[in-house]
Design a protein around this motif. Structure first.
Motif, PDB file in Angstrom:
ATOM      1  N   LEU A  31       0.846  -1.189   0.000  1.00  0.00           N
ATOM      2  CA  LEU A  31       0.000   0.000   0.000  1.00  0.00           C
ATOM      3  C   LEU A  31       0.883   1.241   0.000  1.00  0.00           C
ATOM      4  O   LEU A  31       1.923   1.268   0.656  1.00  0.00           O
ATOM      5  N   PRO A  32       0.468   2.308  -0.702  1.00  0.00           N
ATOM      6  CA  PRO A  32       1.306   3.499  -0.795  1.00  0.00           C
ATOM      7  C   PRO A  32       1.377   4.302   0.497  1.00  0.00           C
ATOM      8  O   PRO A  32       2.242   5.166   0.641  1.00  0.00           O
ATOM      9  N   ALA A  33       0.496   4.022   1.430  1.00  0.00           N
ATOM     10  CA  ALA A  33       0.500   4.704   2.729  1.00  0.00           C
ATOM     11  C   ALA A  33      -0.239   3.822   3.727  1.00  0.00           C
ATOM     12  O   ALA A  33      -1.106   3.029   3.336  1.00  0.00           O
ATOM     13  N   PRO A  34       0.053   3.948   5.021  1.00  0.00           N
ATOM     14  CA  PRO A  34      -0.578   3.092   6.032  1.00  0.00           C
ATOM     15  C   PRO A  34      -1.954   3.608   6.448  1.00  0.00           C
ATOM     16  O   PRO A  34      -2.255   3.753   7.638  1.00  0.00           O
ATOM     17  N   VAL A  35      -2.785   3.894   5.471  1.00  0.00           N
ATOM     18  CA  VAL A  35      -4.090   4.511   5.703  1.00  0.00           C
ATOM     19  C   VAL A  35      -5.144   3.761   4.907  1.00  0.00           C
ATOM     20  O   VAL A  35      -4.975   3.506   3.715  1.00  0.00           O
ATOM     21  N   LEU A  36      -6.248   3.411   5.566  1.00  0.00           N
ATOM     22  CA  LEU A  36      -7.385   2.794   4.909  1.00  0.00           C
ATOM     23  C   LEU A  36      -8.617   3.647   5.175  1.00  0.00           C
ATOM     24  O   LEU A  36      -8.690   4.350   6.197  1.00  0.00           O
ATOM     25  N   LEU A  37      -9.589   3.576   4.278  1.00  0.00           N
ATOM     26  CA  LEU A  37     -10.852   4.265   4.493  1.00  0.00           C
ATOM     27  C   LEU A  37     -11.785   3.330   5.239  1.00  0.00           C
ATOM     28  O   LEU A  37     -12.083   2.222   4.772  1.00  0.00           O
ATOM     29  N   ALA A  38     -12.210   3.754   6.417  1.00  0.00           N
ATOM     30  CA  ALA A  38     -13.029   2.919   7.286  1.00  0.00           C
ATOM     31  C   ALA A  38     -14.429   2.736   6.710  1.00  0.00           C
ATOM     32  O   ALA A  38     -14.918   3.570   5.943  1.00  0.00           O
ATOM     33  N   ALA A  71       3.709   4.930  15.905  1.00  0.00           N
ATOM     34  CA  ALA A  71       4.762   4.913  16.920  1.00  0.00           C
ATOM     35  C   ALA A  71       4.363   4.062  18.121  1.00  0.00           C
ATOM     36  O   ALA A  71       5.223   3.463  18.777  1.00  0.00           O
ATOM     37  N   LEU A  72       3.068   3.981  18.386  1.00  0.00           N
ATOM     38  CA  LEU A  72       2.591   3.224  19.546  1.00  0.00           C
ATOM     39  C   LEU A  72       2.219   1.787  19.196  1.00  0.00           C
ATOM     40  O   LEU A  72       1.650   1.081  20.028  1.00  0.00           O
ATOM     41  N   GLY A  73       2.543   1.361  17.980  1.00  0.00           N
ATOM     42  CA  GLY A  73       2.408  -0.055  17.670  1.00  0.00           C
ATOM     43  C   GLY A  73       1.448  -0.442  16.575  1.00  0.00           C
ATOM     44  O   GLY A  73       1.345  -1.623  16.235  1.00  0.00           O
ATOM     45  N   ALA A  74       0.722   0.515  15.990  1.00  0.00           N
ATOM     46  CA  ALA A  74      -0.186   0.172  14.895  1.00  0.00           C
ATOM     47  C   ALA A  74       0.607  -0.025  13.606  1.00  0.00           C
ATOM     48  O   ALA A  74       1.625   0.627  13.379  1.00  0.00           O
ATOM     49  N   ASP A  75       0.135  -0.934  12.773  1.00  0.00           N
ATOM     50  CA  ASP A  75       0.733  -1.137  11.452  1.00  0.00           C
ATOM     51  C   ASP A  75       0.099  -0.230  10.409  1.00  0.00           C
ATOM     52  O   ASP A  75       0.697   0.044   9.367  1.00  0.00           O
ATOM     53  N   ALA A  76      -1.122   0.222  10.665  1.00  0.00           N
ATOM     54  CA  ALA A  76      -1.839   1.126   9.770  1.00  0.00           C
ATOM     55  C   ALA A  76      -3.014   1.688  10.551  1.00  0.00           C
ATOM     56  O   ALA A  76      -3.299   1.256  11.682  1.00  0.00           O
ATOM     57  N   VAL A  77      -3.714   2.643   9.959  1.00  0.00           N
ATOM     58  CA  VAL A  77      -4.879   3.246  10.605  1.00  0.00           C
ATOM     59  C   VAL A  77      -6.044   3.252   9.618  1.00  0.00           C
ATOM     60  O   VAL A  77      -5.855   3.151   8.408  1.00  0.00           O
ATOM     61  N   THR A  78      -7.238   3.387  10.164  1.00  0.00           N
ATOM     62  CA  THR A  78      -8.407   3.616   9.321  1.00  0.00           C
ATOM     63  C   THR A  78      -8.984   4.986   9.637  1.00  0.00           C
ATOM     64  O   THR A  78      -9.020   5.413  10.788  1.00  0.00           O
ATOM     65  N   VAL A  79      -9.422   5.661   8.586  1.00  0.00           N
ATOM     66  CA  VAL A  79      -9.947   7.024   8.693  1.00  0.00           C
ATOM     67  C   VAL A  79     -11.442   6.991   8.410  1.00  0.00           C
ATOM     68  O   VAL A  79     -11.862   6.480   7.362  1.00  0.00           O
ATOM     69  N   GLY A  80     -12.244   7.503   9.337  1.00  0.00           N
ATOM     70  CA  GLY A  80     -13.692   7.457   9.190  1.00  0.00           C
ATOM     71  C   GLY A  80     -14.324   8.792   8.889  1.00  0.00           C
ATOM     72  O   GLY A  80     -14.554   9.153   7.738  1.00  0.00           O
ATOM     73  N   ARG A  81     -14.579   9.572   9.944  1.00  0.00           N
ATOM     74  CA  ARG A  81     -15.306  10.827   9.731  1.00  0.00           C
ATOM     75  C   ARG A  81     -14.626  11.769   8.736  1.00  0.00           C
ATOM     76  O   ARG A  81     -15.322  12.430   7.964  1.00  0.00           O
ATOM     77  N   PRO A  82     -13.291  11.874   8.696  1.00  0.00           N
ATOM     78  CA  PRO A  82     -12.707  12.800   7.716  1.00  0.00           C
ATOM     79  C   PRO A  82     -13.119  12.503   6.278  1.00  0.00           C
ATOM     80  O   PRO A  82     -13.466  13.427   5.518  1.00  0.00           O
ATOM     81  N   HIS A  83     -13.110  11.243   5.868  1.00  0.00           N
ATOM     82  CA  HIS A  83     -13.483  10.991   4.471  1.00  0.00           C
ATOM     83  C   HIS A  83     -14.985  11.167   4.262  1.00  0.00           C
ATOM     84  O   HIS A  83     -15.430  11.572   3.187  1.00  0.00           O
TER      85      HIS A  83
END
Length: 431
Positions: free
Chosen positions: A99-106, A373-385
């Motif tokens: 993936l090009p960035a550690p971000v997914l759309l929730a 930094a606190l241990g996640a491999d990626a995040v999901t973004v909800g309300r912003p999208h």
């Protein structure tokens, strides 16, 4: 003017800045605000009162939503200087994909409350960015339509475990057919949380036929609906005829597959809503059902809604391929632990055996940095999208997430780091 990028490339932050600043020379400002507060204000103006209550509201007094943000505020980034950060790599590996960035759309349910193009527009936005969209089980378009908007881009599927196992199997089979890379089983909505914003308006989108397209497009669900209609043949349900009831019937009929006039004459749209409300959740769900997933699908399975280290360990024992630390964006339990605070205990319990993602509270690129930094491999973004969707449809959803990725890239470099792999807890201090 389009403010939008394509999939993030090395130097995504500067590239995004340059697009915006060059447009500024011509007197143009971004259609989608680059700060979350501005985005939220504009989205609220674009959204109906009922829509805003659903997409922006939380459980109870909103304590969990506030806790999610306060948790990020307690951690501060400690930048390092005089390091060569001219080249940066945001890419991560998840389930065989780079993936090009550690971000997914929730996944977000009933997204048509923000924009009529809903899930299909979000899917297209994710495809432009090259990051996965987790199709919502409570979507406003069949997963097949959202998949068609993505081409070969990565997509996952969110599963709400219904009280009907045949329906669960049908949804899993469809997810496999559309090329989903993974299935996300949401665990924290076996009951619907107490949401005063919706309750004060008497508004539940699903009761109007909004957000149930995965069901009305499913052959197993349609069979269940027709069996119920047949079993009730001859019975005449008591219906109070009001203007509101007529509007609701129109809403149901518009969203049910087929011609509007035919649907208005048919008992199916109303029966579909009633059936959905009866079977969509499963309060009796236990680890036994989760353990059966290995027999139901060969797709990687992530469990979403884990907030306790012991549940994370149990998830690994049950065969989970990944964990999503989430409190459902503060929408289920008022006064619950912040997702970021939960991550601090869960990441060492998992100890790198499966991917750990963080959901709930991500608003900025620096939030992404702190989560990793606190241990996640990626995040999901909800309300912003979803807010971006409300502001500008597909392009708005794309730009809202592109801004987060761009800020993450700049935060990475300005912190003296050049890749996701270099982000560790040493980059933070707690206040």
């Amino acid at each position: 003017m389009s403010d939008g990028p394509v999939a993030p490339q090395p130097g995504a932050g500067r590239a995004r800045q340059n697009v915006i600043y060059r447009a500024g020379v011509l007197g143009r400002t971004p259609a989608v605000p680059t700060d979350f507060a501005g985005l939220e204000r504009l989205a609220r103006r674009k959204t109906s009162r009922r829509g805003w209550a659903y997409i922006a509201g939380g459980a109870g007094e909103g304590a969990t939503m506030r806790a999610n943000r306060e948790a990020f505020d307690r951690w501060k980034i400690v930048p390092r200087v005089l390091r060569d950060v001219s080249r940066r790599d945001l890419s991560v590996e998840l389930f065989g994909r780079t993936l090009p960035a550690p971000v997914l759309l929730a996944p977000v349910g009933a997204a048509e409350l923000a924009h009529p193009d809903a899930d299909v527009a979000i899917a297209g936005a994710a495809a432009e960015l090259g990051v996965p969209y987790i199709f919502s089980n409570q979507g406003c378009a069949p997963m097949e339509e959202s998949a068609a908007a993505m081409g070969d881009s990565p997509r996952w599927f969110q599963l709400y475990w219904s009280s009907d196992d045949d329906l669960v199997d049908s949804l899993l089979a469809r997810a496999k057919t559309i090329g989903a890379d993974a299935v996300v089983v949401t665990l924290d909505t076996t009951l619907l949380g107490w949401r005063p914003q919706d309750l004060n308006l008497g508004s539940l989108p699903f009761a109007r036929g909004e957000g149930i397209a995965q069901y009305t497009s499913d052959p197993t669900f349609v069979r269940i609906v027709r069996e119920r209609i047949a079993a009730a043949a001859g019975a005449r349900p008591e219906v109070e005829v009001t203007l509101g009831a007529i509007r609701t019937l129109l809403s149901m009929s518009r969203r049910y597959p087929g011609r509007l006039l035919d649907n208005l004459r048919s008992p199916e749209p109303r029966a579909a809503v009633e059936t959905f409300l009866d079977i969509y959740s499963r309060p009796s769900l236990t680890w036994t059902e989760i353990e059966s997933l290995r027999e139901r699908t060969d797709l990687p399975v992530l469990l979403k809604g884990i907030l306790h280290p012991d549940d994370a360990r149990r998830a690994l024992d049950a065969g989970a391929d990944g964990i999503i630390v989430s409190n459902h964006g503060g929408r289920q339990v008022d006064g619950a632990i912040a997702s970021l605070d939960a991550l601090v205990g869960i990441a060492p319990a998992v100890d790198g055996r499966v991917p750990v993602l963080l959901d709930s509270g991500i608003r900025t690129g620096s939030d992404v940095f702190k989560a990793l930094a606190l241990g996640a491999d990626a995040v999901t973004v909800g309300r912003p999208h979803l807010y971006g969707l409300a502001v500008g449809g597909r392009e708005g959803a794309r730009d809202a997430v592109a801004n987060i990725i761009a800020e993450f890239d700049l935060t990475l470099g300005l912190s003296g780091l050049t890749s996701v792999k270099e982000i560790t807890a040493d980059a933070l201090t707690r206040t």
